[in-house]
Scaffold this active site. Structure first.
Site, PDB file in Angstrom:
ATOM      1  CG  ASN A  10     -13.932  -3.410   9.487  1.00  0.00           C
ATOM      2  OD1 ASN A  10     -14.771  -3.441  10.389  1.00  0.00           O
ATOM      3  ND2 ASN A  10     -14.170  -3.909   8.288  1.00  0.00           N
ATOM      4  CB  VAL A  11      -8.065  -0.280   9.741  1.00  0.00           C
ATOM      5  CG1 VAL A  11      -6.628  -0.017  10.174  1.00  0.00           C
ATOM      6  CG2 VAL A  11      -8.104  -1.364   8.670  1.00  0.00           C
ATOM      7  CG  ASP A  32     -16.282   7.304  10.455  1.00  0.00           C
ATOM      8  OD1 ASP A  32     -15.462   6.372  10.348  1.00  0.00           O
ATOM      9  OD2 ASP A  32     -17.158   7.548   9.585  1.00  0.00           O
ATOM     10  NE  ARG A  82      -6.640  -5.384  -1.527  1.00  0.00           N
ATOM     11  CZ  ARG A  82      -5.633  -6.083  -2.020  1.00  0.00           C
ATOM     12  NH1 ARG A  82      -5.565  -6.367  -3.301  1.00  0.00           N
ATOM     13  NH2 ARG A  82      -4.655  -6.509  -1.232  1.00  0.00           N
ATOM     14  NE  ARG A  88      -2.643  -3.525   0.002  1.00  0.00           N
ATOM     15  CZ  ARG A  88      -2.115  -4.712  -0.304  1.00  0.00           C
ATOM     16  NH1 ARG A  88      -1.732  -4.983  -1.543  1.00  0.00           N
ATOM     17  NH2 ARG A  88      -1.975  -5.633   0.640  1.00  0.00           N
ATOM     18  CG  ASN A  95      -9.497   5.558  -0.377  1.00  0.00           C
ATOM     19  OD1 ASN A  95     -10.700   5.777  -0.209  1.00  0.00           O
ATOM     20  ND2 ASN A  95      -8.942   4.386  -0.114  1.00  0.00           N
ATOM     21  CG  HIS A 175       0.892  -1.863   1.707  1.00  0.00           C
ATOM     22  ND1 HIS A 175       1.098  -3.042   2.373  1.00  0.00           N
ATOM     23  CD2 HIS A 175      -0.429  -1.576   1.872  1.00  0.00           C
ATOM     24  CE1 HIS A 175      -0.038  -3.447   2.921  1.00  0.00           C
ATOM     25  NE2 HIS A 175      -0.991  -2.579   2.614  1.00  0.00           N
TER      26      HIS A 175
HETATM   27  N1  LIG Z   1      -1.846   0.398   4.957  1.00  0.00           N
HETATM   28  C1  LIG Z   1      -2.308  -0.786   5.336  1.00  0.00           C
HETATM   29  O1  LIG Z   1      -1.551  -1.694   5.673  1.00  0.00           O
HETATM   30  C2  LIG Z   1      -3.803  -1.018   5.366  1.00  0.00           C
HETATM   31  C3  LIG Z   1      -4.331  -2.139   6.027  1.00  0.00           C
HETATM   32  C4  LIG Z   1      -5.720  -2.307   6.045  1.00  0.00           C
HETATM   33  C5  LIG Z   1      -6.551  -1.374   5.441  1.00  0.00           C
HETATM   34  N2  LIG Z   1      -6.001  -0.306   4.814  1.00  0.00           N
HETATM   35  C6  LIG Z   1      -6.822   0.721   4.199  1.00  0.00           C
HETATM   36  O2  LIG Z   1      -7.417   1.494   5.255  1.00  0.00           O
HETATM   37  C7  LIG Z   1      -8.627   2.067   4.795  1.00  0.00           C
HETATM   38  C8  LIG Z   1      -9.755   1.752   5.807  1.00  0.00           C
HETATM   39  O3  LIG Z   1     -10.028   0.389   5.819  1.00  0.00           O
HETATM   40  P1  LIG Z   1     -11.201  -0.174   6.750  1.00  0.00           P
HETATM   41  O4  LIG Z   1     -11.227  -1.637   6.573  1.00  0.00           O
HETATM   42  O5  LIG Z   1     -11.069   0.400   8.117  1.00  0.00           O
HETATM   43  O6  LIG Z   1     -12.478   0.478   6.028  1.00  0.00           O
HETATM   44  P2  LIG Z   1     -13.899   0.803   6.693  1.00  0.00           P
HETATM   45  O7  LIG Z   1     -14.837   1.055   5.567  1.00  0.00           O
HETATM   46  O8  LIG Z   1     -14.247  -0.216   7.709  1.00  0.00           O
HETATM   47  O9  LIG Z   1     -13.643   2.186   7.480  1.00  0.00           O
HETATM   48  C9  LIG Z   1     -13.351   3.372   6.815  1.00  0.00           C
HETATM   49  C10 LIG Z   1     -14.037   4.494   7.565  1.00  0.00           C
HETATM   50  O10 LIG Z   1     -13.639   5.740   7.009  1.00  0.00           O
HETATM   51  C11 LIG Z   1     -14.752   6.614   7.185  1.00  0.00           C
HETATM   52  N3  LIG Z   1     -14.595   7.794   6.337  1.00  0.00           N
HETATM   53  C12 LIG Z   1     -14.772   7.898   5.003  1.00  0.00           C
HETATM   54  N4  LIG Z   1     -14.559   9.168   4.619  1.00  0.00           N
HETATM   55  C13 LIG Z   1     -14.219   9.875   5.718  1.00  0.00           C
HETATM   56  C14 LIG Z   1     -13.863  11.205   5.965  1.00  0.00           C
HETATM   57  N5  LIG Z   1     -13.797  12.119   4.979  1.00  0.00           N
HETATM   58  N6  LIG Z   1     -13.594  11.584   7.217  1.00  0.00           N
HETATM   59  C15 LIG Z   1     -13.644  10.690   8.234  1.00  0.00           C
HETATM   60  N7  LIG Z   1     -13.973   9.406   8.070  1.00  0.00           N
HETATM   61  C16 LIG Z   1     -14.252   8.996   6.827  1.00  0.00           C
HETATM   62  C17 LIG Z   1     -15.945   5.752   6.835  1.00  0.00           C
HETATM   63  O11 LIG Z   1     -17.166   6.308   7.306  1.00  0.00           O
HETATM   64  C18 LIG Z   1     -15.573   4.447   7.494  1.00  0.00           C
HETATM   65  O12 LIG Z   1     -16.125   4.314   8.798  1.00  0.00           O
HETATM   66  C19 LIG Z   1      -8.874   1.484   3.399  1.00  0.00           C
HETATM   67  O13 LIG Z   1      -8.437   2.401   2.414  1.00  0.00           O
HETATM   68  C20 LIG Z   1      -8.006   0.239   3.386  1.00  0.00           C
HETATM   69  O14 LIG Z   1      -7.616  -0.133   2.083  1.00  0.00           O
HETATM   70  C21 LIG Z   1      -4.649  -0.114   4.753  1.00  0.00           C
HETATM   71  O1  LIG Z   2      -5.312  -5.656   1.333  1.00  0.00           O
HETATM   72  C1  LIG Z   2      -5.812  -4.540   1.493  1.00  0.00           C
HETATM   73  O2  LIG Z   2      -6.434  -3.963   0.579  1.00  0.00           O
HETATM   74  C2  LIG Z   2      -5.761  -3.879   2.833  1.00  0.00           C
HETATM   75  C3  LIG Z   2      -4.376  -3.752   3.386  1.00  0.00           C
HETATM   76  O3  LIG Z   2      -3.539  -3.037   2.544  1.00  0.00           O
HETATM   77  C4  LIG Z   2      -3.790  -5.083   3.767  1.00  0.00           C
HETATM   78  O4  LIG Z   2      -2.674  -5.378   3.351  1.00  0.00           O
HETATM   79  O5  LIG Z   2      -4.446  -5.814   4.533  1.00  0.00           O
END
Ligand SMILES: NC(=O)c1ccc[n+]([C@@H]2O[C@H](COP(=O)([O-])OP(=O)(O)OC[C@H]3O[C@@H](n4cnc5c(N)ncnc54)[C@H](O)[C@@H]3O)[C@@H](O)[C@H]2O)c1
Ligand SMILES: O=C(O)C[C@H](O)C(=O)O
Length: 311
Positions: A10-11, A32, A82, A88, A95, A175
Site C-alpha cells: 500500500n505505502v 517486492d 499493524r 506500531r 519487521n 513516531h
Molecule cells: N513511517 C510511517 O509513517 C509509516 C506510514 C505507513 C506505514 N508504515 C509502515 O510501512 C510498512 C508497510 O506498510 P504497507 O501498508 O505498505 O504494508 P503492505 O502489507 O501493504 O506492504 C508491505 C509489502 O512489503 C512486502 N515485503 C515483505 N517482506 C519483504 C521483503 N523481505 N522484501 C521485499 N518486500 C517485502 C510485502 O510482500 C508487501 O507487499 C509497515 O511496517 C507499516 O507499519 C509506516
Molecule cells: O499507524 C500506522 O501503524 C502506520 C503509520 O505509522 C501511520 O502513522 O499511518
C-alpha cells in the site's frame, strides 16, 4: 534520478505513484518478494502515464536487486503493517529481520544511495538500518514527522476551519501513539499563532487526535494508512533528489542535539541532495523538553530489543 522502493504494498506503491505523477524522479523501481506483485503494480502505475501526463519510467522486480542498481534514493517500506488494536511497536519482531536483510541487499547494489526508512516501528527500524549498514548518519532518514506534521496541520485546519496549506505546524519526537510531540505553541495560521484562533481545550484535542492519527485510520481501514504516508515519502524524496533543502521533521541519528545521543528520533532537519544536511536544535520550553526526554526514553527502550538482530 533513480529511486528504488522496496515493498510494493500500500505505502510503497502509493509512493511510486506520487513520485511518477509529480515527475519527481526519472526512474522508479518497485521491488517486492511476492512473485509478480511489484511488476503488476509498476505496470498499473505506468498505464496512467498517458492520461495523467508523466514520463517517469516505473518498473517492478521480484526480489532481484540487480534491477535496483545505482539508485540515488532507496525507500524501505517492506514489512507488515499493524491491525486495529495493535501498536506500531508490536511489529518489531517480524519487521526488524526484514529491514536488516533489505538494507544489506540495497547497499550491495547502490552503495551511494540515501536510504529512507518507513517500516514500523520506524524510529527503531531507522536506528537498525544505521547500525546494520554503518552508513554515515546523513544518509539514513526515517520518515514519520512529515506524515505526523501533515496530520497535525489537517486537524488544526479542521479546528480553525481554514485551508490546511495556510497552517504551519510540526510534530517532533518518536513516531508512536504516545511518543509524538505536536508543537502547538509554535503552530501558526499564516504566521499568526493558532492560540489566537482556538481555545487551549480545542488545541489539546487537536494534539491528541494527531498523536493517534495512525491508530484512528487503522481502526477505520482494518490496516494502516497509505495515501498520506506515500505522499509524505514522496515529499521527502523530492527534497533530496531536487536539493530543495526543505525543513522536514525526520528521524535521524542524534549526537548531543536535544540532549540525546545514540538514538534516531524525529527532529527538524534540512533535507537536500546529501540527505540530512542540518539538524536544527531549536529552543524548546521546559514542558516540550520534558516531553522530548520522555519520548526518547521510550524509543531507546525499543532499540534495546534489537540486540538479537544486530549481532
Ligand atoms: N513511517 C510511517 O509513517 C509509516 C506510514 C505507513 C506505514 N508504515 C509502515 O510501512 C510498512 C508497510 O506498510 P504497507 O501498508 O505498505 O504494508 P503492505 O502489507 O501493504 O506492504 C508491505 C509489502 O512489503 C512486502 N515485503 C515483505 N517482506 C519483504 C521483503 N523481505 N522484501 C521485499 N518486500 C517485502 C510485502 O510482500 C508487501 O507487499 C509497515 O511496517 C507499516 O507499519 C509506516
Ligand atoms: O499507524 C500506522 O501503524 C502506520 C503509520 O505509522 C501511520 O502513522 O499511518
Amino acid at each position: 534520478m533513480k529511486v528504488t522502493i522496496v515493498g510494493a504494498g500500500n505505502v510503497g506503491a502509493t509512493c511510486a505513484d506520487v513520485i511518477a505523477y509529480r515527475g519527481i524522479a526519472s526512474e522508479v523501481v518497485l521491488l517486492d518478494i511476492r512473485e509478480g506483485f511489484a511488476e503488476g503494480k509498476a505496470m498499473d502505475i505506468s498505464q496512467c502515464a498517458t492520461n495523467t501526463g508523466f514520463n517517469t519510467r516505473v518498473s517492478g522486480s521480484t526480489n532481484d536487486y540487480s534491477k535496483t542498481a545505482n539508485s540515488d534514493v532507496v525507500v524501505i517500506t517492506s514489512g507488515i503493517p499493524r491491525k486495529p488494536g495493535m501498536t506500531r511497536e508490536e511489529l518489531i519482531g517480524i519487521n526488524a529481520g526484514i529491514v536488516k536483510t533489505v538494507a544489506d541487499n540495497i547497499l550491495a547494489h547502490s552503495p551511494n544511495a540515501i536510504v529512507v526508512v518507513v517500516s514500523n516501528p520506524m524510529d527503531t527500524m531507522t536506528y537498525l538500518a544505521l547500525k546494520a549498514t554503518g552508513l554515515p548518519k546523513n544518509r539514513i532518514i526515517g520518515m514519520g514527522g512529515a506524515l505526523d506534521s501533515s496530520r497535525f496541520r489537517y486537524f488544526l485546519s479542521k479546528a480553525l476551519d481554514v485551508p490546511a496549506n495556510d497552517v504551519s505546524a510540526m510534530v517532533i519526537g518518536g513516531h508512536g501513539d504516545t511518543t509524538m510531540i505536536p508543537l502547538t505553541r509554535l503552530a501558526s495560521y499564516n504566521g499568526i499563532p493558532v492560540t489566537q484562533f482556538a481555545s487551549q481545550e480545542v488545541l489539546d484535542k487537536v494534539a491528541a487526535d494527531t498523536m493517534v492519527g495512525g491508530a484512528t485510520l487503522t481502526g477505520l481501514l482494518g490496516t494502516s494508512a497509505w495515501y498520506a504516508p506515500g505522499a509524505s515519502v514522496a515529499y521527502l524524496v523530492d527534497s533530496i533528489l531536487n536539493d530543495q533543502k526543505k525543513m522536514i521533521a525526520c528521524s535521524v541519528f542524534l549526537e548531543g542535539e536535544y540532549g540525546q545521543s545514540d538514538i534516531c528520533i524525529g527532529v527538524p532537519c534540512i533535507i537536500g541532495k546529501n540527505g540530512v544536511e542540518q539538524i536544527l536544535d531549536i529552543n524548546l520550553n521546559e514542558a516540550e523538553k520534558a516531553a522530548f526526554a520522555k519520548s526518547a526514553d521510550a524509543v531507546r527502550a525499543m532499540n534495546a530489543d534489537l540486540k538479537a538482530v544486530l549481532v
